[in-house]
Design a protein around this motif. Structure first.
Motif, mmCIF file in Angstrom:
data_model
loop_
_atom_site.group_PDB
_atom_site.id
_atom_site.type_symbol
_atom_site.label_atom_id
_atom_site.label_comp_id
_atom_site.label_asym_id
_atom_site.label_seq_id
_atom_site.Cartn_x
_atom_site.Cartn_y
_atom_site.Cartn_z
ATOM 1 N N ALA A 97 0.828 -1.208 0.000
ATOM 2 C CA ALA A 97 0.000 0.000 0.000
ATOM 3 C C ALA A 97 0.864 1.260 0.000
ATOM 4 C CB ALA A 97 -0.934 -0.010 1.212
ATOM 5 N N PHE A 98 1.900 1.272 0.826
ATOM 6 C CA PHE A 98 2.745 2.467 0.892
ATOM 7 C C PHE A 98 3.591 2.630 -0.368
ATOM 8 C CE2 PHE A 98 1.659 2.884 5.357
ATOM 9 C CZ PHE A 98 1.671 4.266 5.510
ATOM 10 N N ARG A 99 4.012 1.532 -0.966
ATOM 11 C CA ARG A 99 4.731 1.667 -2.238
ATOM 12 C C ARG A 99 3.817 2.258 -3.308
ATOM 13 N NH1 ARG A 99 9.747 -0.308 -2.152
ATOM 14 N NH2 ARG A 99 10.307 -1.933 -0.632
ATOM 15 N N ALA A 100 2.545 1.875 -3.279
ATOM 16 C CA ALA A 100 1.577 2.456 -4.212
ATOM 17 C C ALA A 100 1.398 3.946 -3.940
ATOM 18 C CB ALA A 100 0.245 1.720 -4.104
ATOM 19 N N LEU A 101 1.342 4.321 -2.659
ATOM 20 C CA LEU A 101 1.215 5.737 -2.315
ATOM 21 C C LEU A 101 2.458 6.515 -2.746
ATOM 22 C CD1 LEU A 101 -0.417 5.499 1.222
ATOM 23 C CD2 LEU A 101 -1.499 6.278 -0.896
ATOM 24 N N GLY A 102 3.625 5.876 -2.668
ATOM 25 C CA GLY A 102 4.833 6.523 -3.160
ATOM 26 C C GLY A 102 4.748 6.805 -4.648
ATOM 27 N N ARG A 103 4.177 5.850 -5.392
ATOM 28 C CA ARG A 103 4.009 6.064 -6.833
ATOM 29 C C ARG A 103 2.996 7.174 -7.104
ATOM 30 N NH1 ARG A 103 4.366 0.361 -6.651
ATOM 31 N NH2 ARG A 103 2.089 0.123 -6.790
ATOM 32 N N GLU A 137 3.893 10.484 -9.280
ATOM 33 C CA GLU A 137 3.161 10.759 -10.516
ATOM 34 C C GLU A 137 2.282 12.002 -10.440
ATOM 35 O OE1 GLU A 137 1.054 7.140 -11.153
ATOM 36 O OE2 GLU A 137 2.882 5.946 -11.450
ATOM 37 N N THR A 138 1.786 12.318 -9.245
ATOM 38 C CA THR A 138 0.816 13.419 -9.131
ATOM 39 C C THR A 138 1.242 14.525 -8.185
ATOM 40 O OG1 THR A 138 -0.435 12.497 -7.258
ATOM 41 C CG2 THR A 138 -0.999 11.695 -9.479
ATOM 42 N N GLY A 139 2.230 14.263 -7.326
ATOM 43 C CA GLY A 139 2.622 15.246 -6.329
ATOM 44 C C GLY A 139 1.759 15.208 -5.078
ATOM 45 N N GLU A 140 0.748 14.359 -5.084
ATOM 46 C CA GLU A 140 -0.129 14.248 -3.923
ATOM 47 C C GLU A 140 0.580 13.512 -2.796
ATOM 48 O OE1 GLU A 140 -4.614 12.542 -2.846
ATOM 49 O OE2 GLU A 140 -3.802 12.377 -4.875
ATOM 50 N N GLY A 141 0.286 13.888 -1.556
ATOM 51 C CA GLY A 141 0.904 13.226 -0.414
ATOM 52 C C GLY A 141 2.394 13.492 -0.353
ATOM 53 N N GLY A 142 3.135 12.542 0.240
ATOM 54 C CA GLY A 142 4.571 12.705 0.375
ATOM 55 C C GLY A 142 5.327 11.533 -0.209
ATOM 56 N N PRO A 143 6.648 11.671 -0.366
ATOM 57 C CA PRO A 143 7.459 10.558 -0.862
ATOM 58 C C PRO A 143 7.543 9.448 0.178
ATOM 59 C CG PRO A 143 8.858 12.392 -0.210
ATOM 60 C CD PRO A 143 7.445 12.878 -0.111
ATOM 61 N N VAL A 144 7.744 8.222 -0.284
ATOM 62 C CA VAL A 144 7.787 7.058 0.593
ATOM 63 C C VAL A 144 9.014 6.215 0.277
ATOM 64 C CG1 VAL A 144 6.632 4.919 1.284
ATOM 65 C CG2 VAL A 144 5.259 6.962 0.777
ATOM 66 N N GLU A 145 9.740 5.803 1.312
ATOM 67 C CA GLU A 145 10.811 4.819 1.186
ATOM 68 C C GLU A 145 10.529 3.684 2.171
ATOM 69 O OE1 GLU A 145 14.891 6.019 1.118
ATOM 70 O OE2 GLU A 145 14.371 8.051 0.469
ATOM 71 N N TRP A 146 10.754 2.443 1.727
ATOM 72 C CA TRP A 146 10.519 1.265 2.564
ATOM 73 C C TRP A 146 11.745 0.369 2.479
ATOM 74 C CZ3 TRP A 146 5.416 0.047 4.644
ATOM 75 C CH2 TRP A 146 5.398 -1.145 5.389
ATOM 76 N N HIS A 147 12.393 0.133 3.611
ATOM 77 C CA HIS A 147 13.655 -0.610 3.618
ATOM 78 C C HIS A 147 13.599 -1.764 4.603
ATOM 79 C CE1 HIS A 147 15.664 2.547 1.292
ATOM 80 N NE2 HIS A 147 15.031 3.411 2.056
#
Length: 204
Positions: A71-77, A81-91
């Motif tokens: 879900a968070f990787r999708a939100l990162g995309r 793509e749209t600038g909505e929300g914030g960037p996401v990194e998952w490690h």
């Protein structure tokens, strides 16, 4: 929205607005499920505010795919793509330990965990993210792989406006004492007590 009633007004010289918006150190501990899920819920709200989200999992296997990660990787995309929300990194910070016994000695796992913490420390000093989820981070602290006092000092002195959420059982007392918000999950009942195994959408 419910308004919290403060019992003590700190003599810290801050205005109510400044105090409300200060960065928090949060600990989710206890024996029941839901600690990580609650942390990801907070991260979701942070993403909606446009914060950079950094998730660092310490003892789940790299092969273990949790629903929140997808879900968070999708939100990162969505952000890319749209600038909505914030960037996401998952490690995945270190070799899997609790969910999948991988090849390697305890020394190897400890070194992996220390390397993971070193990367987080660098990011904290650079103020890289608005919100960090250090998932299952209590375990390398409990096992002595990472020095608790060093972690507390680093988190206490972190620069900028960086919220940090740490999850896992048996949080060290020094970490609990340093935290601003501590949640402890307590089991009342669980399907596994009746022999039911975990299922998709509930456990992962």
């Amino acid at each position: 929205m419910p308004q919290g009633q403060v019992s003590v007004t700190p003599a810290d010289g801050l205005t109510t607005r400044q105090r409300r918006n200060r960065p928090l150190l949060v600990v989710h501990t206890g024996v029941m499920k839901g600690k990580s899920t609650a942390a990801f819920g907070m991260a979701l709200r942070g993403w909606n505010q446009g914060w950079s989200i950094g998730v660092f999992q310490f003892v789940k296997s790299a092969k273990w795919k949790v629903g929140e990660e997808e879900a968070f990787r999708a939100l990162g995309r969505v952000h890319d793509e749209t600038g909505e929300g914030g960037p996401v990194e998952w490690h995945k910070m270190g070799s899997g330990w609790s969910w999948s016994r991988k090849q390697g000695s305890e020394t190897d796992h400890a070194e992996d965990a220390r390397e993971g913490w070193a990367e987080i420390r660098r990011r904290l000093r650079d103020a890289r993210h608005g919100l960090y989820v250090l998932d299952e981070f209590t375990y390398p602290l409990k096992w002595g792989w990472i020095d608790v006092d060093e972690v507390v000092a680093e988190l206490t002195d972190r620069p900028g406006h960086q919220h940090v959420i740490i999850t896992g059982r048996d949080a060290p007392q020094a970490l609990v004492d340093a935290a601003d918000l501590v949640m402890e999950t307590t089991k009342v009942k669980h399907p596994m007590d009746a022999g039911q195994k975990g299922q998709r959408g509930i456990e992962w």
